[in-house]
Design a protein around this motif. Structure first.
Motif, short mmCIF file in Angstrom:
data_model
loop_
_atom_site.label_atom_id
_atom_site.label_comp_id
_atom_site.label_asym_id
_atom_site.label_seq_id
_atom_site.Cartn_x
_atom_site.Cartn_y
_atom_site.Cartn_z
N VAL A 63 0.81 -1.22 0.00
CA VAL A 63 0.00 0.00 0.00
C VAL A 63 0.85 1.28 0.00
N PRO A 64 1.93 1.37 0.80
CA PRO A 64 2.73 2.60 0.75
C PRO A 64 3.26 2.92 -0.65
N ALA A 65 3.77 1.92 -1.35
CA ALA A 65 4.26 2.15 -2.71
C ALA A 65 3.12 2.39 -3.69
N LEU A 66 1.97 1.75 -3.44
CA LEU A 66 0.82 1.91 -4.32
C LEU A 66 0.35 3.36 -4.37
N ALA A 67 0.52 4.09 -3.27
CA ALA A 67 0.14 5.50 -3.26
C ALA A 67 0.89 6.28 -4.35
N LEU A 68 2.15 5.96 -4.57
CA LEU A 68 2.92 6.59 -5.64
C LEU A 68 2.40 6.19 -7.01
N ASP A 69 2.05 4.92 -7.18
CA ASP A 69 1.53 4.43 -8.46
C ASP A 69 0.24 5.15 -8.83
N VAL A 70 -0.65 5.28 -7.85
CA VAL A 70 -1.94 5.93 -8.09
C VAL A 70 -1.72 7.38 -8.50
N TRP A 71 -0.80 8.05 -7.82
CA TRP A 71 -0.53 9.45 -8.15
C TRP A 71 0.05 9.61 -9.56
N LEU A 72 0.99 8.77 -9.92
CA LEU A 72 1.60 8.86 -11.24
C LEU A 72 0.59 8.62 -12.34
N SER A 73 -0.27 7.62 -12.17
CA SER A 73 -1.29 7.35 -13.20
C SER A 73 -2.28 8.52 -13.28
N TYR A 74 -2.60 9.12 -12.14
CA TYR A 74 -3.46 10.31 -12.13
C TYR A 74 -2.80 11.46 -12.88
N GLU A 75 -1.50 11.65 -12.67
CA GLU A 75 -0.79 12.73 -13.36
C GLU A 75 -0.76 12.51 -14.87
N LEU A 76 -0.62 11.27 -15.29
CA LEU A 76 -0.60 10.98 -16.73
C LEU A 76 -1.96 11.24 -17.36
N ARG A 77 -3.03 11.04 -16.60
CA ARG A 77 -4.36 11.41 -17.10
C ARG A 77 -4.50 12.93 -17.14
N ARG A 78 -3.90 13.62 -16.18
CA ARG A 78 -3.88 15.09 -16.22
C ARG A 78 -3.16 15.58 -17.48
N ALA A 79 -2.14 14.85 -17.87
CA ALA A 79 -1.37 15.24 -19.06
C ALA A 79 -2.14 15.04 -20.35
N GLY A 80 -3.27 14.33 -20.27
CA GLY A 80 -4.12 14.18 -21.45
C GLY A 80 -4.17 12.80 -22.04
N PHE A 81 -3.54 11.81 -21.40
CA PHE A 81 -3.61 10.45 -21.91
C PHE A 81 -4.93 9.80 -21.48
N SER A 82 -5.39 8.85 -22.27
CA SER A 82 -6.68 8.22 -22.06
C SER A 82 -6.80 7.57 -20.69
N LYS A 83 -7.97 7.70 -20.09
CA LYS A 83 -8.22 7.14 -18.76
C LYS A 83 -8.09 5.63 -18.74
N ASP A 84 -8.34 4.98 -19.86
CA ASP A 84 -8.23 3.52 -19.92
C ASP A 84 -6.85 3.06 -20.36
N ALA A 85 -6.09 3.97 -20.97
CA ALA A 85 -4.76 3.58 -21.48
C ALA A 85 -3.73 3.52 -20.37
N VAL A 86 -3.91 4.32 -19.33
CA VAL A 86 -2.93 4.39 -18.25
C VAL A 86 -3.33 3.45 -17.12
N TRP A 87 -2.42 2.57 -16.76
CA TRP A 87 -2.67 1.62 -15.66
C TRP A 87 -1.74 1.91 -14.50
N PRO A 88 -2.20 1.83 -13.24
CA PRO A 88 -3.53 1.39 -12.83
C PRO A 88 -4.60 2.43 -13.13
N ARG A 89 -5.75 1.94 -13.56
CA ARG A 89 -6.88 2.80 -13.86
C ARG A 89 -7.44 3.40 -12.56
N ALA A 90 -8.32 4.38 -12.72
CA ALA A 90 -8.91 5.06 -11.57
C ALA A 90 -10.13 4.32 -11.03
#
Length: 339
Positions: A63-90
């Motif tokens: 879980v501690p490392a997963l928090a970083l994964d969730v944030w990075l995937s969120y940032e990539l969606r902020r950058a404009g990449f598809s919500k389904d293309a970036v894993w882990p999904r939201a």
């Protein structure tokens, strides 16, 4: 509910609050020198990092490392990449091939409901959905924490994350050595994919073992300068009170995952099936333990801003102009706004 399943409930709510209605803010800006720069959402990161502390989640839970994964995937969606293309999904399932997402979007309404129910009520479906993704490198399969891929393009972005909150002297060298080997393995098979490494480090290392901290940070910078390793590396210096996990946790954090990735052991059953947590979400999120990112302790070469900007631009530069249109538009919006 497992600790990880409960953590996902809070992670999802934090990400949802940061992007109301699924609308993400534009992360690009122009810095004081007139250059295009990526501006991460550190407020969301600090809230995500507070969840493992609230749950008292040991490192071995992931879980501690997963928090970083969730944030990075969120940032990539902020950058404009598809919500389904970036894993882990939201949303569950966390790993969903783009082709399956397209099938779901294009199916008749009645069939959409049935497919969605099948996907969301099962923990995982072999060969279709999962909680983690493994990619074949030059010599072996490697579990990758944040990924963007499709059968048409192959892997376009691969980010590995590590986190260390204790046992700095004992495990620092092992974490860096593993990361270098992983980079070589992935880069040799996927030379065009944007390859990155993010290291979350608790700030207590600066006082407890300053020499080790200096050595480790120097190695992280060098990892980002190798021609045949990572395109970018990142340090997230995390400050918080109390404790999460135990020194022994870091000794075994990756042992099982490596064997699973190599096909030597079966993947454990994914327990994540959406359910209601036992406590009020709003109350928990309003009282998460305080977490700070010590920006002044992070070298410019390892800053999250530089890392995310580099990774996004590498993906865009390696693909035709007809792909990732929203990501390109977000950059163009900022650049055109200052002309």
């Amino acid at each position: 509910m497992s600790v990880k399943t409960e953590a996902w409930t809070y992670f999802d709510r934090i990400v949802s609050d940061a992007a109301p209605g699924g609308v993400h803010s534009n992360p690009w800006t122009i810095d004081p020198e007139g250059l295009l720069a990526y501006r991460p959402d550190f407020t969301a990161l600090q809230r995500l990092l507070g969840v493992p502390l609230y749950l008292k989640a040991a490192t071995t839970t992931g879980v501690p490392a997963l928090a970083l994964d969730v944030w990075l995937s969120y940032e990539l969606r902020r950058a404009g990449f598809s919500k389904d293309a970036v894993w882990p999904r939201a949303a569950h399932p966390r790993i969903l091939p783009q082709a399956v997402a397209n099938l779901l979007d294009g199916a008749p309404k009645k069939l959409q409901v049935e497919i969605a129910k099948l996907l969301t009520t099962k923990a995982s479906i072999t060969g279709v959905t999962s909680s983690s993704a493994s990619i074949l490198g030059k010599n072996y399969l490697k579990q990758v924490d944040v990924i963007m891929t499709d059968w048409q393009t192959g892997p376009e972005l691969l980010i590995s994350t590590k986190r260390m909150d204790s046992s700095f002297g004992k495990n620092a060298a092992n974490r860096v050595e593993e990361s270098y080997g992983d980079a070589k393995n992935l880069r040799l098979r996927h030379p065009l994919a944007a390859l990155g490494f993010v290291f979350g480090l608790r700030s207590t290392i600066l006082d407890e073992e300053p020499d080790k901290a200096e050595w480790l940070i120097d190695l992280l910078e060098k990892l980002g300068r190798e021609d045949d390793a990572y395109h970018a590396t990142c340090l997230v210096m995390i400050e918080y009170g109390g404790n999460v996990g135990t020194p022994a946790d870091d000794d075994v954090i990756d042992a099982e995952n490596l064997l699973v990735s190599a096909g030597l052991e079966s993947e454990p059953e994914d327990e994540e099936i959406p359910s209601e947590p036992g406590s009020d979400i709003d109350s928990v999120l309003a009282n998460l333990p305080s977490v700070k990112i010590l920006h002044d302790k992070i070298p410019a070469a390892l800053s999250p801003s530089r890392f995310l900007g580099t990774m996004v631009r590498r993906v865009i530069d390696a693909t035709p102009v007809t792909m990732h249109r929203e990501a390109r538009a977000r950059i163009r919006e900022v650049v055109d706004g200052v002309r």
